[in-house]
Write a protein that holds these residues in place. Structure first.
Motif, PDB file in Angstrom:
ATOM      1  N   UNK A 112      34.596  82.238  13.281  1.00  0.00           N
ATOM      2  CA  UNK A 112      34.909  81.150  14.214  1.00  0.00           C
ATOM      3  C   UNK A 112      33.692  80.294  14.557  1.00  0.00           C
ATOM      4  N   UNK A 113      32.577  80.942  14.872  1.00  0.00           N
ATOM      5  CA  UNK A 113      31.364  80.186  15.230  1.00  0.00           C
ATOM      6  C   UNK A 113      30.876  79.349  14.054  1.00  0.00           C
ATOM      7  N   UNK A 114      30.894  79.932  12.875  1.00  0.00           N
ATOM      8  CA  UNK A 114      30.471  79.201  11.676  1.00  0.00           C
ATOM      9  C   UNK A 114      31.403  78.028  11.408  1.00  0.00           C
ATOM     10  N   UNK A 115      32.688  78.256  11.610  1.00  0.00           N
ATOM     11  CA  UNK A 115      33.674  77.200  11.384  1.00  0.00           C
ATOM     12  C   UNK A 115      33.445  76.022  12.333  1.00  0.00           C
ATOM     13  N   UNK A 116      33.185  76.313  13.602  1.00  0.00           N
ATOM     14  CA  UNK A 116      32.908  75.241  14.572  1.00  0.00           C
ATOM     15  C   UNK A 116      31.657  74.460  14.187  1.00  0.00           C
ATOM     16  N   UNK A 117      30.608  75.188  13.797  1.00  0.00           N
ATOM     17  CA  UNK A 117      29.365  74.516  13.406  1.00  0.00           C
ATOM     18  C   UNK A 117      29.567  73.703  12.132  1.00  0.00           C
ATOM     19  N   UNK A 118      30.278  74.281  11.175  1.00  0.00           N
ATOM     20  CA  UNK A 118      30.560  73.568   9.926  1.00  0.00           C
ATOM     21  C   UNK A 118      31.333  72.285  10.200  1.00  0.00           C
ATOM     22  N   UNK A 119      32.308  72.354  11.101  1.00  0.00           N
ATOM     23  CA  UNK A 119      33.076  71.157  11.464  1.00  0.00           C
ATOM     24  C   UNK A 119      32.176  70.079  12.044  1.00  0.00           C
ATOM     25  N   UNK A 120      31.173  70.491  12.825  1.00  0.00           N
ATOM     26  CA  UNK A 120      30.258  69.497  13.401  1.00  0.00           C
ATOM     27  C   UNK A 120      29.409  68.806  12.330  1.00  0.00           C
ATOM     28  N   UNK A 121      29.261  69.448  11.176  1.00  0.00           N
ATOM     29  CA  UNK A 121      28.527  68.842  10.048  1.00  0.00           C
ATOM     30  C   UNK A 121      29.453  68.122   9.076  1.00  0.00           C
ATOM     31  N   UNK A 122      30.738  68.057   9.406  1.00  0.00           N
ATOM     32  CA  UNK A 122      31.684  67.349   8.543  1.00  0.00           C
ATOM     33  C   UNK A 122      32.341  68.236   7.500  1.00  0.00           C
ATOM     34  N   UNK A 123      32.132  69.534   7.586  1.00  0.00           N
ATOM     35  CA  UNK A 123      32.767  70.477   6.664  1.00  0.00           C
ATOM     36  C   UNK A 123      34.111  70.879   7.303  1.00  0.00           C
ATOM     37  N   UNK A 124      35.192  70.578   6.613  1.00  0.00           N
ATOM     38  CA  UNK A 124      36.529  70.888   7.131  1.00  0.00           C
ATOM     39  C   UNK A 124      37.326  71.623   6.047  1.00  0.00           C
ATOM     40  N   UNK A 125      38.548  72.005   6.402  1.00  0.00           N
ATOM     41  CA  UNK A 125      39.391  72.691   5.413  1.00  0.00           C
ATOM     42  C   UNK A 125      39.685  71.771   4.228  1.00  0.00           C
ATOM     43  N   UNK A 126      39.838  70.481   4.495  1.00  0.00           N
ATOM     44  CA  UNK A 126      40.085  69.515   3.419  1.00  0.00           C
ATOM     45  C   UNK A 126      38.788  69.134   2.699  1.00  0.00           C
ATOM     46  N   UNK A 127      37.683  69.182   3.392  1.00  0.00           N
ATOM     47  CA  UNK A 127      36.370  68.801   2.844  1.00  0.00           C
ATOM     48  C   UNK A 127      35.443  70.017   2.939  1.00  0.00           C
ATOM     49  N   UNK A 128      35.677  70.973   2.066  1.00  0.00           N
ATOM     50  CA  UNK A 128      34.957  72.248   2.140  1.00  0.00           C
ATOM     51  C   UNK A 128      33.505  72.117   1.675  1.00  0.00           C
ATOM     52  N   UNK A 129      32.731  73.135   2.021  1.00  0.00           N
ATOM     53  CA  UNK A 129      31.329  73.190   1.618  1.00  0.00           C
ATOM     54  C   UNK A 129      31.244  73.223   0.095  1.00  0.00           C
ATOM     55  N   UNK A 130      30.313  72.452  -0.448  1.00  0.00           N
ATOM     56  CA  UNK A 130      30.125  72.401  -1.901  1.00  0.00           C
ATOM     57  C   UNK A 130      28.680  72.764  -2.243  1.00  0.00           C
ATOM     58  N   UNK A 131      28.453  73.000  -3.517  1.00  0.00           N
ATOM     59  CA  UNK A 131      27.100  73.295  -3.994  1.00  0.00           C
ATOM     60  C   UNK A 131      26.178  72.120  -3.690  1.00  0.00           C
ATOM     61  N   UNK A 132      26.655  70.923  -3.948  1.00  0.00           N
ATOM     62  CA  UNK A 132      25.839  69.728  -3.715  1.00  0.00           C
ATOM     63  C   UNK A 132      25.455  69.605  -2.246  1.00  0.00           C
ATOM     64  N   UNK A 133      26.406  69.907  -1.363  1.00  0.00           N
ATOM     65  CA  UNK A 133      26.119  69.813   0.071  1.00  0.00           C
ATOM     66  C   UNK A 133      25.047  70.818   0.465  1.00  0.00           C
TER      67      UNK A 133
END
Length: 182
Positions: A120-141
């Motif tokens: 949950x904490x990682x998900x909230x932080x990831x969302x603040x960086x623009x990482x969402x379920x539709x826009x998941x973390x990538x190698x390039x990111x």
């Protein structure tokens, strides 16, 4: 004759004064140059990190451990790399690259965050960086945002270490001297 001697003394004393003033100005200029040189040297030394992101040894170790992302020269011989580059001002020459398991690591991490909803904490932080379920973390990111990627992982560090590292790979495969300190 006395007037001529007085004029000569005045001319000589004026020349001496100008000479002393020129020496003093030269000394001040030399001191300024030395101070500016020391300042520039200290600025370059204070930039102790590696790559354009100024990553320290701990961050580089964690990138290898968590994401299988590294600098090739660092993985080849981390101690030599650190020693030779401690005061190297051309640290931007080194680039982060993905390892053979990077994509697998990030897929597992995305699964834990978005599919299993365990971090949950990682998900909230990831969302603040623009990482969402539709826009998941990538190698390039991860390669272009290494510090943010580490923060996301460490937001739910225990969950990630328990599940993620056991399931993905052994980060010590590169035989680097891992520096894990909090």
């Amino acid at each position: 004759m006395e007037e001529l001697m007085e004029e000569n003394n005045v001319v000589i004393s004026t020349k001496n004064k100008l000479k002393y003033i020129a020496i003093i100005i030269g000394i001040f200029i030399l001191i300024d140059i030395v101070i500016i040189g020391i300042f520039l040297f200290m600025v370059n030394i204070s930039r102790k990190g590696y790559t354009e992101y100024d990553l320290n040894k701990r961050e580089m170790d964690l990138l290898v451990w968590y994401y299988d992302v590294y600098i090739p020269e660092y993985v080849e011989d981390d101690v030599k790399f650190i020693n030779e580059n401690r005061y190297n001002i051309n640290k931007d020459e080194y680039e982060l690259v993905e390892g053979p398991n990077t994509k697998k690591c990030i897929e597992e991490y995305n699964r834990l965050m978005f599919d299993d909803k365990e971090a949950d904490n990682a998900l909230k932080l990831a969302n603040s960086y623009g990482i969402t379920e539709e826009n998941r973390m990538t190698v390039e990111w991860v390669l272009s945002h290494p510090r943010e990627a580490l923060k996301i992982f460490q937001a739910d560090k225990q969950i990630m270490e328990d599940r993620y590292l056991e399931n993905v790979y052994d980060g010590k495969q590169y035989n680097i001297n891992i520096l894990i300190t909090e």
